[in-house]
Design a protein around this motif. Structure first.
Motif, PDB file in Angstrom:
ATOM      1  N   ASP A  75       0.868  -1.269   0.033  1.00 32.80           N
ATOM      2  CA  ASP A  75       0.005  -0.100   0.098  1.00 32.80           C
ATOM      3  C   ASP A  75       0.736   1.173   0.101  1.00 32.80           C
ATOM      4  O   ASP A  75       1.964   1.245   0.707  1.00 32.80           O
ATOM      5  N   ARG A  76       0.460   2.216  -0.616  1.00 34.66           N
ATOM      6  CA  ARG A  76       1.010   3.328  -0.348  1.00 34.66           C
ATOM      7  C   ARG A  76       0.709   4.098   0.814  1.00 34.66           C
ATOM      8  O   ARG A  76      -0.298   4.068   1.260  1.00 34.66           O
ATOM      9  N   LYS A  77       1.719   5.116   1.218  1.00 36.26           N
ATOM     10  CA  LYS A  77       1.414   5.430   2.708  1.00 36.26           C
ATOM     11  C   LYS A  77       1.598   7.090   2.722  1.00 36.26           C
ATOM     12  O   LYS A  77       2.350   7.828   1.908  1.00 36.26           O
ATOM     13  N   ILE A  78       1.056   7.778   3.812  1.00 32.32           N
ATOM     14  CA  ILE A  78       1.545   9.039   4.098  1.00 32.32           C
ATOM     15  C   ILE A  78       2.573   9.099   5.461  1.00 32.32           C
ATOM     16  O   ILE A  78       2.346   8.399   6.243  1.00 32.32           O
ATOM     17  N   VAL A  79       3.457   9.901   4.911  1.00 34.50           N
ATOM     18  CA  VAL A  79       4.659  10.027   6.261  1.00 34.50           C
ATOM     19  C   VAL A  79       4.383  11.421   6.489  1.00 34.50           C
ATOM     20  O   VAL A  79       4.587  12.411   5.705  1.00 34.50           O
ATOM     21  N   GLU A  80       4.029  11.582   7.727  1.00 35.35           N
ATOM     22  CA  GLU A  80       3.908  13.031   8.377  1.00 35.35           C
ATOM     23  C   GLU A  80       4.982  13.294   9.400  1.00 35.35           C
ATOM     24  O   GLU A  80       5.348  12.540  10.207  1.00 35.35           O
ATOM     25  N   LEU A  81       5.701  14.504   8.992  1.00 33.55           N
ATOM     26  CA  LEU A  81       6.445  15.142   9.779  1.00 33.55           C
ATOM     27  C   LEU A  81       6.325  16.278  10.455  1.00 33.55           C
ATOM     28  O   LEU A  81       5.906  17.340   9.747  1.00 33.55           O
ATOM     29  N   ARG A  82       6.131  16.339  11.956  1.00 28.48           N
ATOM     30  CA  ARG A  82       5.770  17.551  12.728  1.00 28.48           C
ATOM     31  C   ARG A  82       6.962  18.103  13.442  1.00 28.48           C
ATOM     32  O   ARG A  82       7.910  17.445  13.999  1.00 28.48           O
ATOM     33  N   ILE A  83       7.308  19.324  13.064  1.00 31.65           N
ATOM     34  CA  ILE A  83       8.258  20.111  13.830  1.00 31.65           C
ATOM     35  C   ILE A  83       7.899  21.278  14.735  1.00 31.65           C
ATOM     36  O   ILE A  83       7.931  22.155  14.014  1.00 31.65           O
ATOM     37  N   PRO A  84       7.524  21.096  15.757  1.00 30.31           N
ATOM     38  CA  PRO A  84       6.779  22.060  16.601  1.00 30.31           C
ATOM     39  C   PRO A  84       7.719  23.339  16.789  1.00 30.31           C
ATOM     40  O   PRO A  84       7.009  24.473  16.922  1.00 30.31           O
ATOM     41  N   GLY A  85       8.804  23.163  16.916  1.00 29.92           N
ATOM     42  CA  GLY A  85       9.951  24.191  17.217  1.00 29.92           C
ATOM     43  C   GLY A  85      10.190  24.922  15.945  1.00 29.92           C
ATOM     44  O   GLY A  85      10.858  26.002  15.939  1.00 29.92           O
ATOM     45  N   GLY A  86      10.191  24.334  14.833  1.00 32.77           N
ATOM     46  CA  GLY A  86      10.458  25.025  13.481  1.00 32.77           C
ATOM     47  C   GLY A  86      11.926  25.069  13.189  1.00 32.77           C
ATOM     48  O   GLY A  86      12.163  25.318  11.879  1.00 32.77           O
ATOM     49  N   LYS A  87      12.510  24.472  14.060  1.00 40.28           N
ATOM     50  CA  LYS A  87      14.362  24.326  13.662  1.00 40.28           C
ATOM     51  C   LYS A  87      14.461  22.732  13.774  1.00 40.28           C
ATOM     52  O   LYS A  87      14.637  22.236  15.096  1.00 40.28           O
ATOM     53  N   PRO A  88      14.898  22.166  12.867  1.00 40.00           N
ATOM     54  CA  PRO A  88      15.505  20.703  13.073  1.00 40.00           C
ATOM     55  C   PRO A  88      16.884  20.601  13.324  1.00 40.00           C
ATOM     56  O   PRO A  88      17.054  19.388  13.496  1.00 40.00           O
ATOM     57  N   GLY A  89      17.513  21.659  13.321  1.00 37.34           N
ATOM     58  CA  GLY A  89      18.868  21.458  13.632  1.00 37.34           C
ATOM     59  C   GLY A  89      19.701  21.113  12.556  1.00 37.34           C
ATOM     60  O   GLY A  89      19.398  20.634  11.433  1.00 37.34           O
ATOM     61  N   THR A  90      21.033  20.735  12.924  1.00 34.15           N
ATOM     62  CA  THR A  90      22.078  20.472  11.686  1.00 34.15           C
ATOM     63  C   THR A  90      21.716  19.081  11.254  1.00 34.15           C
ATOM     64  O   THR A  90      21.510  18.769  10.233  1.00 34.15           O
ATOM     65  N   GLN A  91      21.361  17.991  12.207  1.00 34.75           N
ATOM     66  CA  GLN A  91      21.230  16.667  11.731  1.00 34.75           C
ATOM     67  C   GLN A  91      19.915  16.537  10.948  1.00 34.75           C
ATOM     68  O   GLN A  91      19.570  15.938   9.871  1.00 34.75           O
ATOM     69  N   GLY A  92      18.736  17.256  11.543  1.00 37.29           N
ATOM     70  CA  GLY A  92      17.739  17.402  10.849  1.00 37.29           C
ATOM     71  C   GLY A  92      17.694  18.133   9.225  1.00 37.29           C
ATOM     72  O   GLY A  92      17.116  17.322   8.562  1.00 37.29           O
ATOM     73  N   ALA A  93      18.538  18.976   9.219  1.00 38.32           N
ATOM     74  CA  ALA A  93      18.539  19.737   8.104  1.00 38.32           C
ATOM     75  C   ALA A  93      18.950  18.889   7.162  1.00 38.32           C
ATOM     76  O   ALA A  93      18.601  18.682   5.984  1.00 38.32           O
ATOM     77  N   GLU A  94      20.059  17.858   7.568  1.00 39.28           N
ATOM     78  CA  GLU A  94      20.706  17.065   6.522  1.00 39.28           C
ATOM     79  C   GLU A  94      19.774  15.928   6.197  1.00 39.28           C
ATOM     80  O   GLU A  94      19.652  15.561   5.045  1.00 39.28           O
ATOM     81  N   ALA A  95      19.168  15.403   7.172  1.00 43.63           N
ATOM     82  CA  ALA A  95      18.000  14.389   6.963  1.00 43.63           C
ATOM     83  C   ALA A  95      17.299  14.798   5.818  1.00 43.63           C
ATOM     84  O   ALA A  95      16.765  14.080   5.052  1.00 43.63           O
ATOM     85  N   ILE A  96      16.540  15.945   6.215  1.00 44.60           N
ATOM     86  CA  ILE A  96      15.546  16.257   5.232  1.00 44.60           C
ATOM     87  C   ILE A  96      15.807  16.588   3.952  1.00 44.60           C
ATOM     88  O   ILE A  96      15.144  16.335   2.843  1.00 44.60           O
ATOM     89  N   ALA A  97      17.054  17.087   3.855  1.00 38.87           N
ATOM     90  CA  ALA A  97      17.753  17.390   2.403  1.00 38.87           C
ATOM     91  C   ALA A  97      17.945  15.814   1.716  1.00 38.87           C
ATOM     92  O   ALA A  97      17.501  15.795   0.514  1.00 38.87           O
ATOM     93  N   ALA A  98      18.266  14.960   2.380  1.00 38.76           N
ATOM     94  CA  ALA A  98      18.576  13.700   1.896  1.00 38.76           C
ATOM     95  C   ALA A  98      17.342  12.969   1.485  1.00 38.76           C
ATOM     96  O   ALA A  98      17.130  12.281   0.597  1.00 38.76           O
ATOM     97  N   TYR A  99      16.288  13.269   2.422  1.00 37.70           N
ATOM     98  CA  TYR A  99      14.900  12.580   2.421  1.00 37.70           C
ATOM     99  C   TYR A  99      14.439  13.233   0.812  1.00 37.70           C
ATOM    100  O   TYR A  99      13.798  12.437   0.237  1.00 37.70           O
ATOM    101  N   CYS A 100      14.559  14.610   0.790  1.00 35.49           N
ATOM    102  CA  CYS A 100      13.732  14.921  -0.420  1.00 35.49           C
ATOM    103  C   CYS A 100      14.440  14.664  -1.901  1.00 35.49           C
ATOM    104  O   CYS A 100      13.777  14.739  -2.771  1.00 35.49           O
ATOM    105  N   ALA A 101      15.842  14.322  -1.580  1.00 37.06           N
ATOM    106  CA  ALA A 101      16.547  14.040  -2.647  1.00 37.06           C
ATOM    107  C   ALA A 101      16.251  12.772  -3.281  1.00 37.06           C
ATOM    108  O   ALA A 101      16.620  12.060  -4.389  1.00 37.06           O
ATOM    109  N   ARG A 102      15.448  11.786  -2.410  1.00 36.96           N
ATOM    110  CA  ARG A 102      15.220  10.433  -2.824  1.00 36.96           C
ATOM    111  C   ARG A 102      13.651  10.272  -2.883  1.00 36.96           C
ATOM    112  O   ARG A 102      13.217   9.429  -1.760  1.00 36.96           O
ATOM    113  N   PRO A 103      12.765  11.112  -3.381  1.00 37.46           N
ATOM    114  CA  PRO A 103      11.363  10.979  -3.295  1.00 37.46           C
ATOM    115  C   PRO A 103      10.883   9.174  -3.747  1.00 37.46           C
ATOM    116  O   PRO A 103      11.571   8.542  -4.585  1.00 37.46           O
TER     117      PRO A 103
END
Length: 337
Positions: A75-103
């Protein structure tokens, strides 16, 4: 692609993007935007859902794993990412960029954020999200738009009201959109379908309006004396600190004085607004006030603001809240002169 919240339904009806970012100031509208994305995704066959809260200590490898793994049942799925503080930090920024690079064609991603400042929206990780899908900007419903917003909500439940009734409702719920939503729903339960009379609404709707110091400044510069008095009395009743109210009003008056002075010297208006850090809706507010008020009138308003400051500090034997009202009435008189 960037959209305002009110444009989202039309976009979802045309096509479903692989990723949506919902960010803004108004929790009710942000929640409704996210719900609309989820509903469209379910309709398109996204059956499963994984939700991640990126708070302190979050393991960002979980997000990358979710983006790489498929359901056991295909099945296809929805992945939800909630960032309440609005700042993912250095690791988070890298992970988000890598995640978006491989849709993945089998994953729809929904990211929820509070309103980001200019630096946040200019960051690499936010740029990666924006490039990968649709950014939904959620803005508060301004007072001028609130009657129309209420009218649209009433129409959904087969009710309608004349402009005067919509204005009455707006006055009762201003600054509290969740309460506005609840009061409109209450009307669906307790009032008949069709046209609503003022008497029907008065019996049902509570006074749940909330104001802040910026509402007072906006009403003052707009020359809306009735609303200005209502806001000042509301702030007084809520126990707001008069110091903060004075700061908001004086900041806008000083910006207005500087822009007005620069314009009188022949300098470009848009450059003056940028120079004085007047952005967004405040630009229209300042421009309107410039057309109504002379430099002398603005100077007298600033002098009255200084008097209020002395009253707050106990130097002048005056009641600060009464002087706020006097300032509004005097400035209204200046604009009529």
């Amino acid at each position: 692609m960037a959209l305002r919240a009110e444009q989202l339904q039309a976009q979802l009806a045309k096509s479903l993007a692989p990723l949506y970012v919902v960010h803004g100031d108004e929790p009710l509208l942000a929640l409704e935007a996210a719900d609309a994305v989820r509903a469209a995704a379910r309709k398109a066959g996204y059956r499963e859902r994984e939700v991640f809260f990126a708070e302190r200590g979050f393991d960002w490898s979980e997000l990358l794993h979710a983006g790489a793994s498929l359901s056991l049942f295909g099945d296809r799925k929805i992945v939800e990412l909630r960032i309440p503080g609005g700042k993912p930090g250095t690791q988070g920024a890298e992970a988000i960029a890598a995640y978006c690079a491989r849709p993945s064609a089998d994953i729809l991603t929904l990211v929820s954020l509070p309103r980001l400042d200019r630096a946040g929206q200019g960051s690499g990780w936010f740029g990666a999200l924006a490039s990968a899908g649709v950014v939904v900007d959620v803005f508060p419903v301004e007072r001028a738009r609130l009657p129309a917003w209420i009218g649209e909500r009433l129409a959904r439940q087969r009710q309608r009201a004349p402009r005067g009734v919509l204005e009455f409702l707006a006055d009762r719920v201003e600054g509290n959109l969740l309460a506005a939503f609840q009061e409109v729903q209450k009307l669906a339960l307790l009032a008949p379908e069709g046209a609503l009379a003022l008497e029907d609404v008065r019996e049902v709707v509570a006074n749940v309006a909330r104001y802040d110091a910026y509402d007072a400044s906006a009403a003052l510069l707009a020359g809306d004396t009735v609303r200005y008095v209502r806001v000042i009395e509301g702030l007084r009743g809520e126990g707001e600190a008069p110091t903060f109210v004075l700061w908001a009003i004086a900041e806008d008056l000083r910006a207005l004085a500087r822009v007005q002075s620069g314009a009188a010297e022949g300098r470009p208006l848009e450059a003056l607004l940028r120079e004085n850090r007047v952005w967004g809706p405040r630009q229209a507010m300042i421009k309107t006030a410039m057309r109504r008020l002379s430099q002398a009138a603005i100077g007298r308003a600033l002098a009255h603001a200084a008097l209020i400051d002395r009253a707050i500090k106990g130097v002048a034997r005056l009641e600060a809240w009464d002087e706020f009202l006097a300032l509004g009435l005097k400035l209204a008189h200046e604009s009529e002169a």
